[in-house]
Structures are given as structure tokens and as C-alpha cells.
Motif scaffolding. Sequence first.
Motif, PDB file in Angstrom:
ATOM      1  N   SER A  38      46.637  56.403  39.305  1.00 39.86           N
ATOM      2  CA  SER A  38      45.790  57.513  38.823  1.00 39.86           C
ATOM      3  C   SER A  38      44.375  57.042  38.515  1.00 39.86           C
ATOM      4  O   SER A  38      43.395  57.713  38.858  1.00 39.86           O
ATOM      5  N   ILE A  39      44.273  55.890  37.865  1.00 43.41           N
ATOM      6  CA  ILE A  39      42.935  55.377  37.548  1.00 43.41           C
ATOM      7  C   ILE A  39      42.175  55.061  38.832  1.00 43.41           C
ATOM      8  O   ILE A  39      40.987  55.385  38.971  1.00 43.41           O
ATOM      9  N   GLY A  40      42.868  54.458  39.785  1.00 46.75           N
ATOM     10  CA  GLY A  40      42.225  54.146  41.057  1.00 46.75           C
ATOM     11  C   GLY A  40      41.679  55.385  41.736  1.00 46.75           C
ATOM     12  O   GLY A  40      40.559  55.381  42.256  1.00 46.75           O
ATOM     13  N   GLN A  41      42.463  56.467  41.728  1.00 44.79           N
ATOM     14  CA  GLN A  41      42.023  57.707  42.368  1.00 44.79           C
ATOM     15  C   GLN A  41      40.850  58.346  41.621  1.00 44.79           C
ATOM     16  O   GLN A  41      39.905  58.851  42.236  1.00 44.79           O
ATOM     17  N   GLN A  42      40.937  58.316  40.287  1.00 41.78           N
ATOM     18  CA  GLN A  42      39.836  58.873  39.487  1.00 41.78           C
ATOM     19  C   GLN A  42      38.543  58.109  39.755  1.00 41.78           C
ATOM     20  O   GLN A  42      37.460  58.705  39.857  1.00 41.78           O
ATOM     21  N   MET A  43      38.644  56.801  39.875  1.00 42.66           N
ATOM     22  CA  MET A  43      37.459  56.001  40.172  1.00 42.66           C
ATOM     23  C   MET A  43      36.880  56.369  41.534  1.00 42.66           C
ATOM     24  O   MET A  43      35.667  56.551  41.694  1.00 42.66           O
ATOM     25  N   LYS A  44      37.751  56.503  42.529  1.00 44.42           N
ATOM     26  CA  LYS A  44      37.290  56.858  43.880  1.00 44.42           C
ATOM     27  C   LYS A  44      36.619  58.233  43.898  1.00 44.42           C
ATOM     28  O   LYS A  44      35.662  58.457  44.634  1.00 44.42           O
ATOM     29  N   ASP A  45      37.133  59.141  43.068  1.00 44.17           N
ATOM     30  CA  ASP A  45      36.606  60.508  43.059  1.00 44.17           C
ATOM     31  C   ASP A  45      35.324  60.650  42.256  1.00 44.17           C
ATOM     32  O   ASP A  45      34.504  61.528  42.549  1.00 44.17           O
ATOM     33  N   ARG A  46      35.155  59.798  41.221  1.00 48.68           N
ATOM     34  CA  ARG A  46      34.090  60.081  40.259  1.00 48.68           C
ATOM     35  C   ARG A  46      33.081  58.951  40.014  1.00 48.68           C
ATOM     36  O   ARG A  46      31.938  59.244  39.641  1.00 48.68           O
ATOM     37  N   TYR A  47      33.482  57.691  40.146  1.00 48.09           N
ATOM     38  CA  TYR A  47      32.576  56.609  39.764  1.00 48.09           C
ATOM     39  C   TYR A  47      31.288  56.677  40.576  1.00 48.09           C
ATOM     40  O   TYR A  47      31.298  56.965  41.772  1.00 48.09           O
ATOM     41  N   VAL A  48      30.175  56.386  39.929  1.00 49.53           N
ATOM     42  CA  VAL A  48      28.863  56.599  40.527  1.00 49.53           C
ATOM     43  C   VAL A  48      28.634  55.742  41.771  1.00 49.53           C
ATOM     44  O   VAL A  48      27.872  56.124  42.666  1.00 49.53           O
ATOM     45  N   PHE A  49      29.331  54.596  41.862  1.00 52.65           N
ATOM     46  CA  PHE A  49      29.195  53.740  43.040  1.00 52.65           C
ATOM     47  C   PHE A  49      30.515  53.752  43.810  1.00 52.65           C
ATOM     48  O   PHE A  49      31.456  53.016  43.447  1.00 52.65           O
ATOM     49  N   PRO A  50      30.648  54.555  44.865  1.00 47.58           N
ATOM     50  CA  PRO A  50      31.915  54.702  45.585  1.00 47.58           C
ATOM     51  C   PRO A  50      32.504  53.395  46.118  1.00 47.58           C
ATOM     52  O   PRO A  50      33.719  53.192  46.060  1.00 47.58           O
ATOM     53  N   LYS A  51      31.667  52.496  46.636  1.00 49.29           N
ATOM     54  CA  LYS A  51      32.185  51.239  47.178  1.00 49.29           C
ATOM     55  C   LYS A  51      32.811  50.379  46.086  1.00 49.29           C
ATOM     56  O   LYS A  51      33.861  49.768  46.269  1.00 49.29           O
ATOM     57  N   VAL A  52      32.165  50.357  44.936  1.00 50.36           N
ATOM     58  CA  VAL A  52      32.701  49.595  43.806  1.00 50.36           C
ATOM     59  C   VAL A  52      33.984  50.254  43.302  1.00 50.36           C
ATOM     60  O   VAL A  52      34.923  49.571  42.884  1.00 50.36           O
ATOM     61  N   ALA A  53      34.046  51.575  43.385  1.00 54.09           N
ATOM     62  CA  ALA A  53      35.250  52.304  42.977  1.00 54.09           C
ATOM     63  C   ALA A  53      36.450  51.866  43.826  1.00 54.09           C
ATOM     64  O   ALA A  53      37.548  51.645  43.304  1.00 54.09           O
ATOM     65  N   ASP A  54      36.230  51.741  45.133  1.00 51.16           N
ATOM     66  CA  ASP A  54      37.304  51.271  46.022  1.00 51.16           C
ATOM     67  C   ASP A  54      37.746  49.858  45.643  1.00 51.16           C
ATOM     68  O   ASP A  54      38.947  49.547  45.634  1.00 51.16           O
ATOM     69  N   GLN A  55      36.777  49.009  45.315  1.00 53.20           N
ATOM     70  CA  GLN A  55      37.096  47.630  44.937  1.00 53.20           C
ATOM     71  C   GLN A  55      37.921  47.586  43.653  1.00 53.20           C
ATOM     72  O   GLN A  55      38.880  46.807  43.545  1.00 53.20           O
ATOM     73  N   MET A  56      37.558  48.427  42.682  1.00 59.29           N
ATOM     74  CA  MET A  56      38.310  48.463  41.426  1.00 59.29           C
ATOM     75  C   MET A  56      39.733  48.942  41.654  1.00 59.29           C
ATOM     76  O   MET A  56      40.698  48.367  41.114  1.00 59.29           O
ATOM     77  N   ALA A  57      39.880  50.007  42.448  1.00 56.24           N
ATOM     78  CA  ALA A  57      41.213  50.547  42.728  1.00 56.24           C
ATOM     79  C   ALA A  57      42.087  49.507  43.415  1.00 56.24           C
ATOM     80  O   ALA A  57      43.264  49.324  43.056  1.00 56.24           O
ATOM     81  N   ASN A  58      41.530  48.815  44.385  1.00 56.03           N
ATOM     82  CA  ASN A  58      42.286  47.791  45.117  1.00 56.03           C
ATOM     83  C   ASN A  58      42.661  46.623  44.209  1.00 56.03           C
ATOM     84  O   ASN A  58      43.765  46.072  44.304  1.00 56.03           O
ATOM     85  N   TYR A  59      41.747  46.250  43.304  1.00 58.73           N
ATOM     86  CA  TYR A  59      42.015  45.122  42.425  1.00 58.73           C
ATOM     87  C   TYR A  59      43.131  45.439  41.424  1.00 58.73           C
ATOM     88  O   TYR A  59      43.983  44.589  41.146  1.00 58.73           O
ATOM     89  N   LEU A  60      43.132  46.665  40.895  1.00 52.39           N
ATOM     90  CA  LEU A  60      44.204  47.046  39.968  1.00 52.39           C
ATOM     91  C   LEU A  60      45.565  47.001  40.660  1.00 52.39           C
ATOM     92  O   LEU A  60      46.550  46.529  40.083  1.00 52.39           O
ATOM     93  N   GLU A  61      45.610  47.487  41.889  1.00 56.58           N
ATOM     94  CA  GLU A  61      46.875  47.453  42.645  1.00 56.58           C
ATOM     95  C   GLU A  61      47.307  46.005  42.895  1.00 56.58           C
ATOM     96  O   GLU A  61      48.494  45.662  42.775  1.00 56.58           O
ATOM     97  N   LYS A  62      46.349  45.176  43.221  1.00 54.98           N
ATOM     98  CA  LYS A  62      46.645  43.760  43.465  1.00 54.98           C
ATOM     99  C   LYS A  62      47.177  43.094  42.206  1.00 54.98           C
ATOM    100  O   LYS A  62      48.155  42.328  42.243  1.00 54.98           O
ATOM    101  N   GLN A  63      46.565  43.393  41.082  1.00 52.85           N
ATOM    102  CA  GLN A  63      47.008  42.841  39.804  1.00 52.85           C
ATOM    103  C   GLN A  63      48.407  43.331  39.437  1.00 52.85           C
ATOM    104  O   GLN A  63      49.228  42.574  38.916  1.00 52.85           O
ATOM    105  N   LEU A  64      48.664  44.588  39.730  1.00 54.46           N
ATOM    106  CA  LEU A  64      49.984  45.157  39.434  1.00 54.46           C
ATOM    107  C   LEU A  64      51.059  44.448  40.260  1.00 54.46           C
ATOM    108  O   LEU A  64      52.113  44.080  39.728  1.00 54.46           O
ATOM    109  N   GLN A  65      50.784  44.244  41.556  1.00 53.18           N
ATOM    110  CA  GLN A  65      51.752  43.583  42.431  1.00 53.18           C
ATOM    111  C   GLN A  65      51.952  42.118  42.028  1.00 53.18           C
ATOM    112  O   GLN A  65      53.043  41.560  42.207  1.00 53.18           O
TER     113      GLN A  65
END
Length: 444
Positions: A38-65
Motif C-alpha cells: 500500500s505504501i509503495g502504491q501511494q508513493m507511486k501515485d502521489r510522491y512529487v518525484f515519480p522516479k524516486v517513488a518507484d525506487q522507494m516502492a521497490n526497496y520496501l519490497e526488497k527489504q520485506l523479502q
Amino acid sequence: MKNFKLSITLGVLWTMISALACEAQNITAELQQKVVTSIGQQMKDRYVFPKVADQMANYLEKQLQAKAYQKANTPLMFASLLTRDLQKISKDKHIRVRFNPRMAKQLASGAPRKPNPDLIRQRKAQEKSRNYGFTKVEILSGNIGYVDLRGFHNPKDGAKTVESVMGFLANTEGVIFDVRRNGGGRPDMVQLICSYFFGPKPVHLNSLYWRKGDRTQEFWTLKEVKGQRMPEKPLYVLTSGNTFSAAEEFSYNLQNLKRATLIGETTGGGANPGGRFPIQNQFMVFIPTGRAINPITKTNWEGVGVVPHIKVPSSQALDKAHLDLLTKLKAKGKVSPGVDWALVGLEAKLHPKVVSQKVLKSYAGDFTNRKIIFQNNQLYYQRPGLSKQLKKMIPMGSEVFAIDGHPDFRIKFKKGSNGQIEALEGMYSSGRRDLSKRGSIKSR
């Protein structure tokens, strides 16, 4: 009034109960997965820098795994780790995850919050009791105005206080704004205060770009302000690592417009505004949906902070600014009564003279109505008949000392014909002198 007091009490109790519930509640692996997604999707939808939003979402998933959150067995710990990882990738200090089910559900419902009259009165009372951020306003030696500003509050409520403060400063030779303990606030209050230090012609201070709607909001100095403007008055701003958000904008605006001299430490580095968004009806995440754009630098201070013109530890910033300002005023021939006295005192405070331990010890003792104490390799001054408080003594020479917290008073030790200390002389900036002979403290 009873209902008002009751609402405050219930609010405190609710906060305590919620905190205890947070510690007691476990968080499942399934919920962790949903929150990360959910946080990853919210970041992709709203964070002011879309490319950084993708990086954050991917990093959280990586950390979770990688099971980086496996030991986060409480919501508070999980929120803290998520915040850490999001800030690691984005370098954005405004991003923060919090556990607050009540607020998260309210945000998720989409229903506008109904104004609570008691809470509104409470908020207004708190802002008023804090004097809308103006903790201290005074005149320092040499006719220098000093303002300790701890927050930028709603200008609609605080405008009259701002007008009063500016009126108080109007006849000074220079002004020092202290935002070392200022965590931010509203950009429109920044706009109002800045306006007093420019002429009536609007000056572009800052812009805020918002991802939603791809729009830019500009902030200019106001054409009209109540009270007296001070466009030519020397202006200094004190900063620290705790200076953040709107307080950084205030500093950055004035620095880049070459309107103020900044002294202190590099600021915290939070420039991007935004809002709170719900996550799985239990968590909230603050997402910067906009970014500040300075009209001169075309960038902002996010992640790097505002670097002052003169770097000193924040604890020395006020004395350094005061000294620098008085020195420049004196060079221009603008000398107020007591300037030379103040200059010598400030220089001694910033660069104390070295006096041997043997000499310092020889000064300790009772002097009629004053007491000198040698403690921890340092001299302290006390007036037993007035206060038990010990005041640090700052060496200005081998015999003359300033008293910390008392800029208008100094002490000079006097020797007798036998070379022993027999008295001390109290010296005042007004020119007055008094003598205290060595001997037992006399009761008043």
C-alpha cells in the motif's frame, strides 16, 4: 469551560491508551506485506518525484523479502523501520510512517473532518499561549533587536502579534531572528514576516510545485503590511540542525535574496510539503506531494539543508551574530551607547582568556556581599543575599571577568600592598562602580 477542560483531559487519556495499545499489539507477516504494498502504491501515485517513488516502492519490497522487518513485532517498531528505509532512498526527511488506526480510518473514509468547537478553541488557545511562536523579543546591547521565533503559525490569528513585534524592533540598529529551535509551520506566515524586511514592491520569495494538477503556487512579499517596514535594517538569522521546513524556507529566502546574514549550523534539510494518507486503516504515511522551488537557485534545501554564511556551533550563534553586527555598525559610524562595552564582552565570551588555575584559586572567597567559588577548574559568582544560583565567570584578562547572563556587569579583582587579593570591584556599563572588601558575607 468545564467541557473544554474535559476534552483536553480525554485527549490526553486517549493518547496514553493508544500508546499502550501500540506496544501490546503484534503485527503479522500478512499485514506487513499489505502495508508495504500500500505504501509503495501511494508513493507511486502521489510522491512529487515519480522516479524516486518507484525506487522507494521497490526497496520496501526488497527489504520485506529479505526479512528486514521480521523482528518488528509491534506496529511502532514496524513504522520506524519503514520510515528509515523510505528516507534512506529518498533523502526526504518529511516522509514518515505512523501507527494511528483512529486517524487512518477517518482518512480512509474520505469524509471531511467535522470541526470540533472544543478542539478548535484548544488549538487557538495553545497558539495564543505560545504567542504565535514569538517566545522572546528584546533589545540587546548596542540597540540590537532580538527575536526568538519557535514556529510559523496562522497569520490570520498572529498578524497583530507580528505587527507588535515589528513595531518594537522599528527603532533598533539591526535585528537578529533566532530560528535555531524552530521546526517550521506555515509558508504564509513566512511570507508575512519576510514582507516587513522589503519595500512595498513585491519580491518573489518562493514557489511550491504540486504534482497533482501539475501546478505552481508562488509566494511574493505583500504590497501592504500593517506597521513599519524595515527594508534597509541589517538582518541576521540564527540557524541550527533543528531548524526545519518553513524555518528553513525563511532562512533560504532571505539568504538568496541577499537580505540577511545567516549564522550557525546547517539546517535539517526538509523542503517538500505534503499530506497524510491512510495505509490499511491502521497506519498513516506523510507523503510530500510538492516541492519548493527558489526563484533564484531554481532548487531547494531538501536533504542538504541551508548552509549559513558563517558556520559556528549553534550555542555560539547569537554571540557571534551580535558581535558581527555591532562591529559592522561601528565601522559605519553608527555607534549606540555601550557599543564598545558590548564588543569587548562578546569577544571575551567567544574567545575567553586563559588564566592559570593558581590565579583562579586565589580569587575564591567571600567579599562582603558577594561570593566567588572555584569549582571544576572554573570560577563562579554568587550573591548569597539575593540568590543561590551560581553564575559562570568569563575571563576577560587576568583580573577582569564578565558574568554569564549579565552583560552589563563585570568584576575586577584588587590587590593590596602585600600582593594578596583584598577586594573586588563591581563595574557596570553605565559607569557606576562599587567595592566589596574581602571578608565574611554580611547579612542584609
